[in-house]
Design a protein around this motif. Structure first.
Motif, PDB file in Angstrom:
ATOM      1  N   LEU A 259       0.854  -1.185   0.000  1.00  0.00           N
ATOM      2  CA  LEU A 259       0.000   0.000   0.000  1.00  0.00           C
ATOM      3  C   LEU A 259       0.893   1.239   0.000  1.00  0.00           C
ATOM      4  O   LEU A 259       2.005   1.208   0.529  1.00  0.00           O
ATOM      5  N   PRO A 260       0.424   2.348  -0.581  1.00  0.00           N
ATOM      6  CA  PRO A 260       1.181   3.599  -0.455  1.00  0.00           C
ATOM      7  C   PRO A 260       1.379   3.937   1.017  1.00  0.00           C
ATOM      8  O   PRO A 260       0.472   3.726   1.838  1.00  0.00           O
ATOM      9  N   LEU A 261       2.528   4.458   1.349  1.00  0.00           N
ATOM     10  CA  LEU A 261       2.824   4.744   2.757  1.00  0.00           C
ATOM     11  C   LEU A 261       2.058   5.953   3.286  1.00  0.00           C
ATOM     12  O   LEU A 261       2.149   6.268   4.471  1.00  0.00           O
ATOM     13  N   THR A 262       1.302   6.595   2.414  1.00  0.00           N
ATOM     14  CA  THR A 262       0.453   7.713   2.831  1.00  0.00           C
ATOM     15  C   THR A 262      -1.005   7.289   2.937  1.00  0.00           C
ATOM     16  O   THR A 262      -1.895   8.130   3.074  1.00  0.00           O
ATOM     17  N   GLU A 263      -1.265   5.968   2.872  1.00  0.00           N
ATOM     18  CA  GLU A 263      -2.630   5.445   2.946  1.00  0.00           C
ATOM     19  C   GLU A 263      -2.784   4.629   4.227  1.00  0.00           C
ATOM     20  O   GLU A 263      -1.890   3.887   4.617  1.00  0.00           O
ATOM     21  N   ASN A 264      -3.935   4.754   4.887  1.00  0.00           N
ATOM     22  CA  ASN A 264      -4.182   3.965   6.101  1.00  0.00           C
ATOM     23  C   ASN A 264      -4.174   2.477   5.801  1.00  0.00           C
ATOM     24  O   ASN A 264      -4.642   2.040   4.756  1.00  0.00           O
TER      25      ASN A 264
ATOM     26  N   TRP B 147      -5.000  -1.376   7.968  1.00  0.00           N
ATOM     27  CA  TRP B 147      -5.660  -1.899   9.162  1.00  0.00           C
ATOM     28  C   TRP B 147      -4.811  -3.019   9.734  1.00  0.00           C
ATOM     29  O   TRP B 147      -5.021  -4.192   9.454  1.00  0.00           O
ATOM     30  N   HIS B 148      -3.822  -2.640  10.532  1.00  0.00           N
ATOM     31  CA  HIS B 148      -2.821  -3.600  11.003  1.00  0.00           C
ATOM     32  C   HIS B 148      -2.598  -3.565  12.506  1.00  0.00           C
ATOM     33  O   HIS B 148      -1.947  -4.452  13.057  1.00  0.00           O
ATOM     34  N   SER B 149      -3.125  -2.576  13.194  1.00  0.00           N
ATOM     35  CA  SER B 149      -2.787  -2.385  14.607  1.00  0.00           C
ATOM     36  C   SER B 149      -3.828  -2.915  15.585  1.00  0.00           C
ATOM     37  O   SER B 149      -3.552  -3.005  16.783  1.00  0.00           O
ATOM     38  N   GLY B 150      -5.014  -3.206  15.097  1.00  0.00           N
ATOM     39  CA  GLY B 150      -6.042  -3.772  15.965  1.00  0.00           C
ATOM     40  C   GLY B 150      -6.604  -2.826  16.996  1.00  0.00           C
ATOM     41  O   GLY B 150      -7.131  -3.265  18.024  1.00  0.00           O
ATOM     42  N   ASP B 151      -6.494  -1.511  16.739  1.00  0.00           N
ATOM     43  CA  ASP B 151      -6.943  -0.546  17.758  1.00  0.00           C
ATOM     44  C   ASP B 151      -7.963   0.445  17.219  1.00  0.00           C
ATOM     45  O   ASP B 151      -8.081   1.561  17.714  1.00  0.00           O
ATOM     46  N   GLY B 152      -8.714   0.033  16.226  1.00  0.00           N
ATOM     47  CA  GLY B 152      -9.808   0.871  15.751  1.00  0.00           C
ATOM     48  C   GLY B 152      -9.404   1.980  14.805  1.00  0.00           C
ATOM     49  O   GLY B 152      -8.319   1.959  14.224  1.00  0.00           O
ATOM     50  N   SER B 153     -10.288   2.973  14.692  1.00  0.00           N
ATOM     51  CA  SER B 153     -10.107   4.017  13.688  1.00  0.00           C
ATOM     52  C   SER B 153      -9.992   5.416  14.280  1.00  0.00           C
ATOM     53  O   SER B 153     -10.196   6.401  13.584  1.00  0.00           O
ATOM     54  N   GLY B 154      -9.671   5.499  15.568  1.00  0.00           N
ATOM     55  CA  GLY B 154      -9.499   6.813  16.178  1.00  0.00           C
ATOM     56  C   GLY B 154      -8.358   7.586  15.539  1.00  0.00           C
ATOM     57  O   GLY B 154      -7.443   7.000  14.962  1.00  0.00           O
ATOM     58  N   PRO B 155      -8.396   8.906  15.639  1.00  0.00           N
ATOM     59  CA  PRO B 155      -7.385   9.722  14.962  1.00  0.00           C
ATOM     60  C   PRO B 155      -5.955   9.471  15.444  1.00  0.00           C
ATOM     61  O   PRO B 155      -5.007   9.752  14.720  1.00  0.00           O
ATOM     62  N   ARG B 156      -5.792   8.922  16.657  1.00  0.00           N
ATOM     63  CA  ARG B 156      -4.454   8.637  17.172  1.00  0.00           C
ATOM     64  C   ARG B 156      -4.146   7.144  17.176  1.00  0.00           C
ATOM     65  O   ARG B 156      -3.145   6.707  17.739  1.00  0.00           O
ATOM     66  N   SER B 157      -4.995   6.355  16.556  1.00  0.00           N
ATOM     67  CA  SER B 157      -4.785   4.908  16.517  1.00  0.00           C
ATOM     68  C   SER B 157      -3.598   4.553  15.623  1.00  0.00           C
ATOM     69  O   SER B 157      -3.212   5.318  14.736  1.00  0.00           O
ATOM     70  N   GLY B 158      -3.041   3.383  15.860  1.00  0.00           N
ATOM     71  CA  GLY B 158      -1.974   2.898  14.985  1.00  0.00           C
ATOM     72  C   GLY B 158      -2.445   2.726  13.566  1.00  0.00           C
ATOM     73  O   GLY B 158      -1.697   2.964  12.605  1.00  0.00           O
ATOM     74  N   ASN B 159      -3.696   2.320  13.401  1.00  0.00           N
ATOM     75  CA  ASN B 159      -4.255   2.162  12.060  1.00  0.00           C
ATOM     76  C   ASN B 159      -4.246   3.476  11.289  1.00  0.00           C
ATOM     77  O   ASN B 159      -4.136   3.476  10.064  1.00  0.00           O
ATOM     78  N   ARG B 160      -4.389   4.585  12.004  1.00  0.00           N
ATOM     79  CA  ARG B 160      -4.475   5.890  11.343  1.00  0.00           C
ATOM     80  C   ARG B 160      -3.147   6.645  11.294  1.00  0.00           C
ATOM     81  O   ARG B 160      -3.036   7.640  10.564  1.00  0.00           O
ATOM     82  N   THR B 161      -2.163   6.207  12.071  1.00  0.00           N
ATOM     83  CA  THR B 161      -0.949   7.031  12.182  1.00  0.00           C
ATOM     84  C   THR B 161       0.353   6.278  11.943  1.00  0.00           C
ATOM     85  O   THR B 161       1.417   6.894  11.989  1.00  0.00           O
ATOM     86  N   SER B 162       0.291   4.960  11.696  1.00  0.00           N
ATOM     87  CA  SER B 162       1.541   4.196  11.675  1.00  0.00           C
ATOM     88  C   SER B 162       1.696   3.361  10.404  1.00  0.00           C
ATOM     89  O   SER B 162       0.718   2.806   9.889  1.00  0.00           O
ATOM     90  N   ILE B 163       2.919   3.283   9.918  1.00  0.00           N
ATOM     91  CA  ILE B 163       3.259   2.432   8.780  1.00  0.00           C
ATOM     92  C   ILE B 163       3.475   1.013   9.289  1.00  0.00           C
ATOM     93  O   ILE B 163       4.281   0.794  10.194  1.00  0.00           O
ATOM     94  N   GLY B 164       2.763   0.039   8.729  1.00  0.00           N
ATOM     95  CA  GLY B 164       2.848  -1.346   9.175  1.00  0.00           C
ATOM     96  C   GLY B 164       3.839  -2.165   8.356  1.00  0.00           C
ATOM     97  O   GLY B 164       3.701  -2.255   7.131  1.00  0.00           O
TER      98      GLY B 164
END
Length: 206
Positions: free
Chosen positions: A49-54, A56-73
């Motif tokens: 996936l592009p590194l600028t795209e979310n 779903w790898h962190s298992g912590d939902g879709s909050g703005p500070r979640s790993g899914n929303r802020t981290s490269i997996g």
């Protein structure tokens, strides 16, 4: 996504390669809502996936500070020569940190987001010795100097206008498609369903 961290995983699959993990994302029988940015094995790293795209790898939902929303997996494969795979992962992650001006304090485990025991091969019965070793190796690589993390670059000029530098891999120069298209006055579109980039010029489609 504007990433602020890099999250490390193990695939949990001792038989799959980086290419296999990439293929699983688009396998029609895969009904899981899970994804990741990069898979690395003993031979290669595959960007899924592009590194600028979310993803779903962190298992912590879709909050703005979640790993899914802020981290490269980054998924580290468990197949083949795992020691070589770890070497490749260390080099990859160190390069990614260097490009962003980050240190190892930006690294996260899947465990840090959701409590899942992942990367599982670094767990060591709860002592996480493998994780400490991985971070130390990345830090060592990161601070080894430019020669150890050197990537050959090429200056790119399109119709007399300087573009972003390309990188040289196996004798070929690679430049972002959008950079070339826009410098040629074309319009680029990305179809995320079919994973297709379309470049339209005045005379049609390139």
């Amino acid at each position: 996504m504007s990433a602020t961290t890099i999250t490390i995983h193990n695939t949990g699959n001792p038989k799959s390669s980086a290419a296999g993990e990439r293929a699983w994302l688009t396998n029609p029988s895969n009904a899981r809502q899970a994804s990741f940015h990069i898979a690395v094995d003993e031979k290669e790293a595959v960007e899924c996936l592009p590194l600028t795209e979310n993803a779903w790898h962190s298992g912590d939902g879709s909050g703005p500070r979640s790993g899914n929303r802020t981290s490269i997996g980054v998924e580290i494969c468990e197949s083949g020569d795992y020691a070589k795979t770890l070497d490749n992962a260390v080099a990859l992650v160190a390069q990614m940190l260097k490009e962003r001006g980050w240190g190892v304090d930006r690294l996260r485990r899947h465990y840090d987001w959701s409590g899942k025991i992942c990367p599982r091969l670094m767990y060591d019965g709860g002592k996480w010795t493998g994780w400490a070793e991985f971070k130390a190796l990345v830090d060592s690589k990161l601070n080894a100097g430019d020669d150890d993390l050197h990537v050959d670059k090429a200056s790119v000029v399109i119709n007399g206008v300087a573009a972003k530098d390309g990188v040289i891999i196996d004798g070929a120069v690679y430049v972002p498609l959008r950079e070339v298209a826009e410098k040629l006055g074309a319009v680029i579109a990305w179809d995320n369903v079919s994973k297709t980039a379309k470049v339209d010029t005045k005379g049609g489609v390139m």
